[in-house]
Design an enzyme around this catalytic site. Structure first.
Site, short mmCIF file in Angstrom:
data_model
loop_
_atom_site.label_atom_id
_atom_site.label_comp_id
_atom_site.label_asym_id
_atom_site.label_seq_id
_atom_site.Cartn_x
_atom_site.Cartn_y
_atom_site.Cartn_z
N ASP A 142 -19.32 0.49 -9.46
CA ASP A 142 -18.30 0.25 -10.47
C ASP A 142 -17.42 1.49 -10.61
O ASP A 142 -17.91 2.61 -10.84
CB ASP A 142 -19.01 -0.05 -11.80
CG ASP A 142 -18.02 -0.24 -12.93
OD1 ASP A 142 -17.05 -0.99 -12.74
OD2 ASP A 142 -18.21 0.39 -13.98
N ALA A 143 -16.10 1.28 -10.47
CA ALA A 143 -15.17 2.40 -10.48
C ALA A 143 -15.19 3.16 -11.79
O ALA A 143 -14.93 4.38 -11.84
CB ALA A 143 -13.75 1.89 -10.19
N HIS A 196 0.81 -1.22 0.00
CA HIS A 196 0.00 0.00 0.00
C HIS A 196 0.85 1.27 0.00
O HIS A 196 0.49 2.26 -0.65
CB HIS A 196 -0.99 -0.04 1.18
CG HIS A 196 -2.06 -1.06 0.99
ND1 HIS A 196 -2.12 -2.23 1.72
CD2 HIS A 196 -3.09 -1.11 0.11
CE1 HIS A 196 -3.16 -2.95 1.31
NE2 HIS A 196 -3.76 -2.30 0.33
N PRO A 228 -13.57 -9.42 -12.11
CA PRO A 228 -14.38 -8.20 -12.20
C PRO A 228 -13.60 -6.98 -12.69
O PRO A 228 -14.19 -6.00 -13.11
CB PRO A 228 -14.87 -8.01 -10.76
CG PRO A 228 -13.89 -8.73 -9.90
CD PRO A 228 -13.35 -9.87 -10.73
N ASP A 273 -6.44 0.39 -7.29
CA ASP A 273 -6.06 -0.69 -6.38
C ASP A 273 -7.06 -1.82 -6.59
O ASP A 273 -7.96 -2.04 -5.79
CB ASP A 273 -6.11 -0.15 -4.94
CG ASP A 273 -5.75 -1.23 -3.93
OD1 ASP A 273 -5.16 -2.25 -4.31
OD2 ASP A 273 -6.09 -1.03 -2.73
#
Lengths: 319, 319, 319, 319
Positions: free
Chosen positions: D151-152, D75, D178, D169
């Site tokens: 949904d991004a 991260h 997905p 990410d």
């Protein structure tokens, strides 16, 4: 598997496995779907794991004790031959038996009036009641059953009760395992004193396959034979154990011989089952009896050739 | 292990394993010490691996065929019940049998005058002769044995020979495996025509354990039963296969029944062995016979309930 | 995979695996296709295994030493930074180096006139020559190379030779392993005496990843720092080792600092390589240099915080 | 291990393992102590497993996403280089980020006023909050963070918001996974439109080790390079992923070059961190930056040689 849009599923590239050693050079790998319980009790490590091939499985100190998909084979094999050897058993003593499935099988016998079960580890009994309720199948509601938490040997030593059949459903004799003292001549002599006339003892006796029968199966047989007049070894394949598994049934009755058990007509077994046992059995019947009591030559010869008698001073441990 | 200077050895932190799947969710892991041979023949992948628990092992298309430490169980089980069912077998046909150990067992029968073996894969026969000479134990020197490389079915179709006993020692019916046509009703009908009066067929029949007997054991039984008057299933635990293993013996004789085989007095088997077979057997005797011919209830019921008959048009494949 | 008649292939349900432990709780599994060599030499177990992901692999006492597919990363990383740190190295001493690949890299340096290699185990050298000839790539034909079989320490003690660069390409410091004495302050003091002015020592230094750098990487660094004026740790990922791997380069020269190595302009490294090394390198260049000499913070801090100095009296062992 | 009465413990002969494939021929085995969560969400299989080497681990569709013992490496590596590349990022968009640890790192930047996170799978977010609260470390209490489930891509398409930094990410581009649409040129063009002047995009980019960098790392780089003026690849070793792992940072700013990032003086990075980020970092600093932005030659050459540009019509999938 039969998922219609199987092509749409991403490939799973990880997996969870329960590996159980048969020996350091040989193990079984079973795909697992959950680890439901994993704690150290006062006496041992207690785990409940769910595997694809065998379902929910109780594991004590790293050894499979019972698995949902074939526990009935083990428990019917342990209980019914011994109880049917007795004319009409009323009082049964179970040493161990934490899954409560041995009690379940005993309670199916119409003659049985009382089952006393003494297991060392209350956590095991509680875990089985909670995670594996179908294993006792309501036995715990049966007023004929009493469960004590404590040492199976001390209970016999300290009490004055006697029994018609003693069923030993205990962990294998692993070094430092809790059950190692329940496989000795000293203990079998004690059980003998606590049996009523015509009484029968049966004990699980470790692996009995071609490659592993020399671990302890023969030694347990010979140790029993140092106490009892007649001792008959038998075995059955338990897939979740990865091996044929051994049992020994012992009695001082003179009218029972190895030969009579090995050649018992299937009809006679079937008639006894239907007359004396409530409800259908899934595994034990006249044909299964002949399969189990006729050991293959290598194992039969191995049991015969065994010369170890297990005592407190000369213990025998399996892998 | 018992090395006296064990403390001086560095810890081995790597290891070599032979993993064999029972199903996609269940496998056996065996520590291996060498991979002696690994080639594609014209028909299949041929491997010879040495494992600690089972010794030198022949693996065809990823499936253990025979392992040094328990091959005698498999081969005695395949050969002796069938040959002893026949009154005095003179001419034996072996379909498959590349290890030459099936021939070895047949040649022990005093009555046998000729053994014809037809294996598809000459490489397997050569590899076994070279790497596993103790498996044939000199059979190849016996003038009674003739080995042909070719298709076991074509040999029967094209020849005019007839036989007293046909022993099918062939790979499992795996999809695309070379032996799939030797488990069909069409093939069994052919064998029946090639048997002399009183003749007997025996075939290895795939896994026969509690969890896997439904793969093909019952279907092979029912397929044989569609051709022959009497077919008797039996099984034995083969540790290197990780399972009980199934066989079926078939005949048109009217005096043989399942019941007579399942309750055969051990003394009768033992007497036949000592009268008709040269040299001691390691596995098959009267007690072993009862163990093997008395299936446990679940498997017996499964075989009975099976309704698949395998034909060229409706094949059955095992995992 | 791309086989056009893939559907015709039987499913392989067995497989062979090389498992190498990183720790007792973490291992790598590599599919293997053959075990080409497996013997105990006088000093250690020597195995040559072929795996799908990494190709032919030399394994000593259960630990991967070099694998075909990434051995060049290890050997270039061990040799070139150290030799380029020296102005113009003529005489090189290799302790260990049985694969002959360290010699191969040294011989690429134009300035090098003599390479003396001393490996304890003649069997390892022979096995590598035979099974892994591409690793030495003809080095053994180069008259500049002399290979002695013997103890790398004794050779230095007993001889009067001195060297420009000493390269230690030895097994990890495993308890009871043969190389444990070559990671001590006593040994480094000896090497220092055998170095010509401006000389450089480099040693492989065990795992240097986030989770395992504390095993011995820092301790080897601190031990060298107790002997030499400047010691610089560096690391590179070696996939077949399953980890980043550590090295330390040491010298008494005053003009070399950690900072100068960590911030060395890539062009300077690339120019040195093209001027001083024959033939192309596959791994080491100016960018790779910066990647390797700049440790991540956790490892850098771990090396700094280390306080163990390894001596004969206070050894350090890795897993 | 250090248990004082270790000798009294029975040997554990069974064990539980989390096997994660790197390829079909190479996997990591990690001893597991529990399987805390295992359900199919609407989008994927969500598992939380605890392993000895890496601690609590989130696994989506069979692939490790983050493990307690090294999630900070992943991260910090994803977030800080990108945010420090921007002059003073105020508005951050996180696509994915279900562990909430990416948000945690973004919120450490003093300049950040708003973080919008859009993850497809509310179950993942809930599971992480419950089972892995230390991963978000209180981020969810920070009023600067808004979490949307959805949904991004759609969020960006449908909204009118623009951002200073977009952090992707998301799961790897596995077939039928997905996230596969978030690695295409079409999506990167969309992100570019949603970036404020001077904006920066960073995306995790799959494995970047010597043996596996060709799966998708280079293709993601080239795809970004088809949209953005400057794209810089970098990587770091993530032990729980069993590999070096890749990232790409992209911008249209003209003053940033690969060379400037690869040779950035450590002091400059350290100064930026201490001036702009609250609290200490565990992984990212000036030295770590050089390690990560200087790829080894083989990977650098592989990225350069890559010619695939990922589009909706020409997708690329990793193993």
């Amino acid at each position: 598997m039969a998922d219609s849009d199987d092509k749409q599923q991403p490939k799973m590239t990880s997996s969870f496995w329960f590996d159980e050693e048969v020996t350091a050079d040989h193990s079984m790998r079973m795909r697992m779907t959950s680890l439901k319980y994993d704690k150290h009790s006062q006496f041992q490590r207690v785990q409940v794991v769910e595997t694809v091939p065998f379902g929910t499985t109780l594991v004590l100190d790293g050894k499979t004790q019972s698995a949902k998909n074939d526990e009935y084979v083990y428990h019917e094999t342990l209980v019914h031959p011994a109880l049917l050897l007795h004319e009409a058993p009323k009082r049964i003593y179970i040493g161990g038996g934490g899954e409560l499935a041995t009690a379940r099988e005993c309670l199916k016998h119409k003659s049985v009036e009382e089952v006393v079960m003494v297991d060392l580890d209350g956590d095991v009994v509680d875990v089985c009641k909670k995670h594996l309720p179908e294993w006792n199948d309501g036995s715990t509601e049966d007023p004929r059953l009493t469960v004590h938490i404590g040492d199976a040997r001390s209970y016999l030593v300290e009490g004055s009760d006697t029994f018609d059949v003693v069923v030993l459903d205990i962990s294998d004799p692993i070094e430092a395992g809790p059950a190692v003292h329940l496989y000795t001549k000293e203990f079998y002599d004690l059980v003998r004193q606590k049996l009523n006339p015509g009484g029968v003892l049966v004990t699980q006796s470790g692996p009995a396959g071609l490659m592993n029968h020399t671990e302890c199966f023969g030694a347990i047989h010979k140790t029993l034979a140092a106490s009892f007049r007649t001792v008959v070894p038998y075995s059955v394949s338990i897939p979740s154990f990865g091996s044929d598994w051994g049992f020994n049934v012992a009695t001082d009755r003179g009218d029972i011989t190895s030969k009579s058990l090995r050649e018992k007509p299937p009809d006679a077994t079937d008639a006894a089952i239907s007359g004396r046992i409530r409800g259908p059995l899934r595994h034990y019947d006249g044909g299964t009896h002949l399969c189990m009591f006729n050991l293959i030559k290598a194992v039969r010869d191995g049991v015969e050739a065994e010369d170890r008698v297990i005592t407190e001073a000369n213990p025998v441990f399996m892998y």
